[in-house]
Design an enzyme around this catalytic site. Structure first.
Site, PDB file in Angstrom:
ATOM      1  N   THR A 152       0.529  -1.274  -0.180  1.00 44.16           N
ATOM      2  CA  THR A 152      -0.192  -0.416   0.369  1.00 44.16           C
ATOM      3  C   THR A 152       0.499   1.502   0.497  1.00 44.16           C
ATOM      4  O   THR A 152       1.387   1.248   1.131  1.00 44.16           O
ATOM      5  CB  THR A 152      -0.724   0.122   0.651  1.00 44.16           C
ATOM      6  OG1 THR A 152      -1.870  -1.060   1.187  1.00 44.16           O
ATOM      7  CG2 THR A 152      -1.731   1.474   1.628  1.00 44.16           C
ATOM      8  N   GLY A 191       2.583  -2.939   8.371  1.00 41.70           N
ATOM      9  CA  GLY A 191       2.641  -1.974   9.572  1.00 41.70           C
ATOM     10  C   GLY A 191       4.061  -3.828   9.565  1.00 41.70           C
ATOM     11  O   GLY A 191       4.729  -3.172   9.098  1.00 41.70           O
ATOM     12  N   GLU A 447      -6.246  -5.686   3.419  1.00 37.42           N
ATOM     13  CA  GLU A 447      -5.804  -6.336   2.164  1.00 37.42           C
ATOM     14  C   GLU A 447      -7.558  -6.086   1.622  1.00 37.42           C
ATOM     15  O   GLU A 447      -8.235  -7.574   1.871  1.00 37.42           O
ATOM     16  CB  GLU A 447      -6.540  -7.918   3.265  1.00 37.42           C
ATOM     17  CG  GLU A 447      -5.752  -7.894   4.979  1.00 37.42           C
ATOM     18  CD  GLU A 447      -3.845  -7.256   4.355  1.00 37.42           C
ATOM     19  OE1 GLU A 447      -3.848  -6.946   3.489  1.00 37.42           O
ATOM     20  OE2 GLU A 447      -3.263  -7.084   5.275  1.00 37.42           O
TER      21      GLU A 447
END
Length: 692
Positions: A152, A191, A447
């Site tokens: 992303t 993350g 996701e």
């Protein structure tokens, strides 16, 4: 100053107290909690949970007493300390990978190592070639390196094909040059990357030269591809000069996770940085070899989506456990029709307006459980087939995981909040749902945005309808295809299936509704040639209907007498599980009544009768509610809830947390506006500004 006597320690809740009430609730039902728990979770899971929990409880770092009062930087530090301790325990106690993941679940925190143990290891193991796996996997499994998954970007998330990071092939140096041409090309939200990771899977546009030299070279893009990149030095943990990287800051939930940003400035990586199991660039010729099936590159996302479906049922079960226990104990108002002044106040869970919010969610947790298991089996089977060169079930897995991920996370996210609201004022405090709610709200977005990914389901189903409608008919081999074929030859009929007569008719009604919506979408897109964007809302409804039918199908299959696991349960439990099936199917049908009517699957008379049938079902399920949530065997340590604790001591725990555990009550403050001092007698005037 003399220590004051805490005379509140002698006070007890008004009679009957919570412990008495919860005991009475359990006595109302003869469901065997242990038998149902073994059926749902397996004896192996429960033994493992008990064994691992004993070790977790020994470690002070996992205490939650003051967790909610910590600042964001301290929450990350605590998460890092917890992550380290779990890996140390794995080494010390010889835990398996399953034991480690059980410990992560029981720890109940979003650890900074999460992306390393989830998406990073999965991507390398699935997308790396033999040599890459042989080199990287031992380092990954030993935690010699810590990895993140950087897909992303600041400007693109759902549209993976639109990501801007470039990986240009330099044929002379035999290297790829990673470059972020715009600010919006910054990796974002990834993350584990912000402060923890040493390496990352950087998904970039593969750019191969087609003409020119040097600055005049022109490149052709071959779409997004994964590259394994070292982003921090192994000793100093600092990034190289060609990489800017850091944590993106506070978020809604996920306080302990270091979601990161990352920019590249002509950063060079070797040829074998590109994960090349399915596609590769020949280092000698620069020729590109594309994957046999393009969807294999989305294996990591499919893996995570499948896992999210299974995780959803425990997250929802956790919220429902808290709500059912507390709302059984909580008393508010007497029965309006009571004429006896000495009658006690009613249990809040006895109000139909509360039952209709909570009991269908209890049924939904079971529905998600059965489909989560089926989703896991489909994923395992598909990965096995892919390893053998068979890609036949990949499209089904991709669409099913997309649809179920969307529906399951919507149901769970809204369900957690519904449970919190149903508990009234105390739901805002030590309910155990505040952190759960904040953390889980990311799931409908991560996701694959829940609205965006439903297009994949619609595309898959329209393709099936087109194949069945073609001049050369394809042979129906899956249940979905058989259902579409059955509808295609009888679509003029109005079935008005007897949903109150037999369970098979309920399932058939759901599948008939799906087929109706599939051919409606097929007609609009393929025959009438309507623009794709004009149909997106219809596609979302189609995906939702399809996924609901999967939940109903898997629930229906699980409660068949031919299912040996179900057959071994006692008769009361089997009856209650069937009633939960009916409650889930009928409340969902009632919410979607127009489509069931329009498709001709269910008569308006039966649809009108649904609310009364639902009310009747809730009345029969209500006495078993506490034992049903007990069967999920969620430890009090995980619940971390004054309201949902197993022993029912709700009010004692609420007061203890406020009066004795709250650090804000350990200081005396100075409210006099004429002085800047904050803590009385500390002389700290103005110090608060230094922390801003």
């Amino acid at each position: 100053m003399a220590h004051k006597v805490d005379w509140s320690a002698a006070l007890r809740p008004a009679s009957p107290d919570g412990a008495t009430i919860i005991g009475e609730e359990r006595a109302r039902s003869n469901i065997s909690v242990d038998s149902l728990a073994n059926y749902l979770l397996t004896p192996e899971f429960l033994k493992q949970q008990d064994r691992v929990l004993k070790e977790v409880l020994k470690e002070p770092v996992f205490k939650k007493t003051n967790q909610a009062n910590l600042s964001r930087p301290d929450r990350y530090k605590l998460g890092l300390a917890r992550g380290k301790k779990l890996r140390q325990l794995q080494d010390k106690l010889g835990w398996s990978e399953d034991d480690y993941h059980m410990a992560v679940y029981l720890c109940d925190d979003v650890l900074p190592y999460h992306l390393h143990t989830a998406m990073f290891v999965t991507t390398v193991s699935q997308q790396g070639n033999d040599a890459q796996r042989a080199y990287w996997m031992p380092k990954i499994e030993a935690w010699e390196i810590i990895g993140a998954y950087a897909q992303t970007e600041l400007g693109h998330g759902s549209n993976v094909r639109g990501i801007e990071l470039e990986a240009k092939w330099d044929p002379k140096a035999k290297e790829f040059v990673l470059h972020s041409p715009h600010l919006t090309a910054s990796k974002w939200w990834n993350g584990t990357m912000g402060r923890t990771a040493t390496h990352a899977i950087a998904v970039a546009q593969l750019m191969l030269p087609v003409s020119g030299h040097g600055a005049e070279t022109k490149y052709q893009s071959y779409g997004p591809h994964p590259f394994i990149v070292q982003i921090r030095d192994s000793k100093t943990h600092q990034p190289p000069g060609s990489i800017i990287i850091g944590d993106i800051g506070p978020k809604y939930g996920y306080a302990s996770m270091d979601n990161g940003y990352m920019l590249f400035n002509n950063h060079r990586v070797p040829h074998d940085a590109m994960l090349s199991r399915y596609s590769r660039v020949d280092p000698g010729t620069g020729k590109y070899t594309k994957p046999e099936n393009p969807e294999v590159v989305y294996g990591t996302l499919t893996h995570v989506r499948a896992a999210i479906v299974m995780e959803a049922r425990l997250s929802l079960a956790r919220a429902v456990t808290v709500a059912v226990r507390y709302l059984s104990i909580r008393r508010q108002f007497k029965d309006k029709d009571s004429t006896n002044p000495s009658d006690p106040e009613m249990s809040v869970l006895d109000y139909p307006t509360v039952q209709i919010r909570i009991l269908p969610l209890l049924a939904t947790a079971f529905a998600l459980h059965y489909s989560g298991k089926a989703m896991g089996e489909l994923y395992t089977r598909t990965r096995k087939n892919i390893e053998e060169g068979d890609f036949e079930t990949l499209a089904e897995l991709h669409s099913t995981s997309s649809g179920l991920k969307s529906l399951a996370t919507d149901l769970t996210a809204s369900g957690i909040e519904t449970c919190r609201r149903a508990m009234g004022g105390h739901g805002f405090g030590a309910s155990g749902l505040v952190q759960l709610n904040a953390n889980y709200l990311s799931k409908p977005t991560v996701e694959g945005d829940n609205w965006m990914i439903t297009q994949q389901v619609a595309r898959y189903l329209i393709k099936k309808a087109k194949a069945l409608s073609g001049s050369v008919k394809s042979r129906a081999t899956t249940r979905t295809e058989e259902n579409l074929e059955r509808y295609m030859y009888a679509r003029q009929k109005t079935f008005n299936l007897g949903i109150f007569q037999d369970d098979a008719s309920i399932l058939q009604a759901y599948e008939w509704r799906v087929a109706y919506l599939v051919f409606k979408a097929y007609e609009a897109r393929e025959i009438q040639k309507k623009p794709w964007n004009s149909l997106l809302i219809d596609f979302h409804k189609l995906s939702r209907a399809y996924s609901q039918s999967i939940l109903v199908f898997n629930f229906h299959q699980a409660i068949q007498p031919t299912n040996p696991d179900f057959a071994h349960l006692d008769s009361t439990t089997r009856t209650v599980l069937r009633e939960l099936f009916h409650l889930f199917a009928f409340t969902t049908m009632d919410a979607e009544a127009r489509e069931f009517s329009s498709s001709g699957a269910v008569s308006n008379e039966d649809l009108d009768a649904l609310p009364a049938r639902v009310l009747e079902l809730m009345g029969r399920i209500r006495p078993h509610a506490v034992r049903l949530v007990d069967a999920w065997k969620i430890p009090d340590f995980v619940l971390d809830s004054a309201l949902g604790r197993y022993d029912g001591k709700v009010y004692e725990d609420l007061f203890d947390r406020a009066h004795r555990q709250n650090p804000l009550n350990n200081e005396t403050f100075n409210p006099d506006y004429r002085t800047d001092e904050i803590v009385l007698g500390s002389g700290d005037a103005g110090q608060i500004l230094s922390k801003l």
